[in-house]
Design an enzyme around this catalytic site. Sequence first.
Site, PDB file in Angstrom:
ATOM      1  N   ASN A 276       1.394  -1.687   5.274  1.00  0.00           N
ATOM      2  CA  ASN A 276       0.271  -1.330   6.137  1.00  0.00           C
ATOM      3  C   ASN A 276      -0.601  -2.534   6.512  1.00  0.00           C
ATOM      4  O   ASN A 276      -1.293  -2.504   7.521  1.00  0.00           O
ATOM      5  CB  ASN A 276      -0.574  -0.225   5.494  1.00  0.00           C
ATOM      6  CG  ASN A 276      -1.177  -0.649   4.171  1.00  0.00           C
ATOM      7  OD1 ASN A 276      -0.521  -1.270   3.333  1.00  0.00           O
ATOM      8  ND2 ASN A 276      -2.427  -0.312   3.971  1.00  0.00           N
TER       9      ASN A 276
ATOM     10  N   PRO B 139       8.839  -8.109   0.126  1.00  0.00           N
ATOM     11  CA  PRO B 139       8.046  -7.293   1.043  1.00  0.00           C
ATOM     12  C   PRO B 139       8.564  -5.859   1.087  1.00  0.00           C
ATOM     13  O   PRO B 139       9.689  -5.567   0.677  1.00  0.00           O
ATOM     14  CB  PRO B 139       8.248  -7.990   2.393  1.00  0.00           C
ATOM     15  CG  PRO B 139       9.584  -8.664   2.271  1.00  0.00           C
ATOM     16  CD  PRO B 139       9.717  -9.064   0.828  1.00  0.00           C
TER      17      PRO B 139
ATOM     18  N   GLU C 221      -2.821  -2.849  -7.160  1.00  0.00           N
ATOM     19  CA  GLU C 221      -3.707  -2.073  -6.305  1.00  0.00           C
ATOM     20  C   GLU C 221      -2.872  -0.953  -5.718  1.00  0.00           C
ATOM     21  O   GLU C 221      -2.018  -1.175  -4.863  1.00  0.00           O
ATOM     22  CB  GLU C 221      -4.324  -2.891  -5.184  1.00  0.00           C
ATOM     23  CG  GLU C 221      -5.394  -2.067  -4.459  1.00  0.00           C
ATOM     24  CD  GLU C 221      -5.744  -2.568  -3.087  1.00  0.00           C
ATOM     25  OE1 GLU C 221      -5.134  -2.078  -2.114  1.00  0.00           O
ATOM     26  OE2 GLU C 221      -6.613  -3.439  -2.984  1.00  0.00           O
TER      27      GLU C 221
ATOM     28  N   CYS D 233      -5.563   1.217   2.776  1.00  0.00           N
ATOM     29  CA  CYS D 233      -5.723   1.588   1.365  1.00  0.00           C
ATOM     30  C   CYS D 233      -7.057   2.277   1.116  1.00  0.00           C
ATOM     31  O   CYS D 233      -7.146   3.195   0.299  1.00  0.00           O
ATOM     32  CB  CYS D 233      -5.609   0.347   0.484  1.00  0.00           C
ATOM     33  SG  CYS D 233      -3.985  -0.450   0.523  1.00  0.00           S
TER      34      CYS D 233
ATOM     35  N   GLU E 184      -3.397  11.256  -2.109  1.00  0.00           N
ATOM     36  CA  GLU E 184      -3.494  10.312  -1.005  1.00  0.00           C
ATOM     37  C   GLU E 184      -2.667  10.837   0.166  1.00  0.00           C
ATOM     38  O   GLU E 184      -1.480  11.107   0.034  1.00  0.00           O
ATOM     39  CB  GLU E 184      -2.976   8.943  -1.440  1.00  0.00           C
ATOM     40  CG  GLU E 184      -3.127   7.875  -0.369  1.00  0.00           C
ATOM     41  CD  GLU E 184      -2.713   6.496  -0.854  1.00  0.00           C
ATOM     42  OE1 GLU E 184      -3.417   5.530  -0.563  1.00  0.00           O
ATOM     43  OE2 GLU E 184      -1.661   6.399  -1.528  1.00  0.00           O
TER      44      GLU E 184
END
Length: 477
Positions: free
Chosen positions: A154, A178, A250, A284, A374
């Site tokens: 993102n 990645p 995170e 996020c 989420e």
Amino acid sequence: MTLIDQPTATGTPRQETPDADGSRAITIVDPQDGTPVGTVHSADEADVAAAVQAARQAAEGWAATAPAARGALLHALADALAARADEVAELNTRETGKPAGDARGGVDAAVGTLRQYAELGPLHRTHSLRGADVAVDYTRPEPRGVVAAITPWNDPVAVSAGLVGAALVTGNTVVHKPSERCPHVGALLGEIWSAPLPEGVLTTLTGDGRTGAALVASAGVDVVAHVGSTATGRAIAEEALRTGAHLVLENGGNDALVVDADVDPTWAAAQAALGAYANSGQICTSVERIYVHADVAEEFVAALVLEAGSRNADGMAPMVDTRMRAEVHRQVAAAQAQGARVLAGGEVPEGAGAHYPATVVVDVGGDSDLMREETFGPVAPVQVVASFTEGLDRAVASRYGLAATVLTGSLEHTTEAIRRLPVGTVKVNAVFGGAPGGAAEPRGASGQGFGYGPELLDEMTTRKVVHIGRPVLRTAG
């Protein structure tokens, strides 16, 4: 163990295909219109082992490189990225659907982050300790070794620059994996950044969840720095119990927005729309659940519906792929089945691509996934509360602890929110923003460790305490 960067749903446009030699490959399509972006190799266990071994072999020499020289090389990485900024941004838009302006902004932020760490790294200080007058006592920071940087889709350029930059400037070598949702962006970054560096200092591995799992499981990895979903972060943490790797995580969030009775409801709705719909809700710290005071609820919801309608009329950027869109729509449909009402959006559009409209949902049950998990999409679920305290109580009641926002003119309510919210970042009267260099430490299911700012240099190093006493010398004769 399999590592994925978001929950699985049906309809994925990402396809696993064989390479010419029969090994794995990943094909990506543009979420805007479904046209092919390209195919990349998906690294297997042998590729991972070779990359970790190369990083281990380069570690001693890189750690011995003068901090100022490492900083200068980081400036060279920033220069190289800046020279190809348009190319990187355009590829990011094609691969993830990120709006062009946001994609270019991410590249610019990455250049700034690399320059920040290029300057901070050589200034990373030790501490002197008070001991005996005839002794010297101090701490010495040392690189941890090999860092596995597993980065998201993102904001792939800026986040990668932060983790890779902080690791390199403190003397660590890096194996960068990645997201499988943007492997072409990751491969291009690897090409740009590895060129100025010594062999083995930075290796980029494109691949799927099995590639990430093999990297995390490697005994040669000393740090795993991961930005992505909570499920993946939990799997990484479990593996780290075996390998002993230091963790910087995170992970997912379910950020709350509490709207007080004394604020302008139209302004509050604009803030809510910005927080919920920017980058199609794929940030996020996006606003994931809204608690609005009953005194302003009617005006707030009406203004929020207008905000959603305006964005839909202008054309929302697509989500990253139809797999993610399907999960977002599942949550909306499930909330509807439980009695919630959709006032804007909420339907999967026809046609190619992975578009989903800006959506407003009211009368949402507190036990629905839309409020508890989420969502990571352009959805604004709203609950009306009788008081600021009730809204704060509901905001606090979450297993996630990434960030939260309160909109209020009350100093008492501000201080109460700052004290009570169990999150890494509390924002008052602005859903986004903040001073540069801020480093938040997520809590609960949202992760652990400092993933940004000067504190990330501490995460990438270990401290050795040194005591030098006065020797007793041999006497002559």
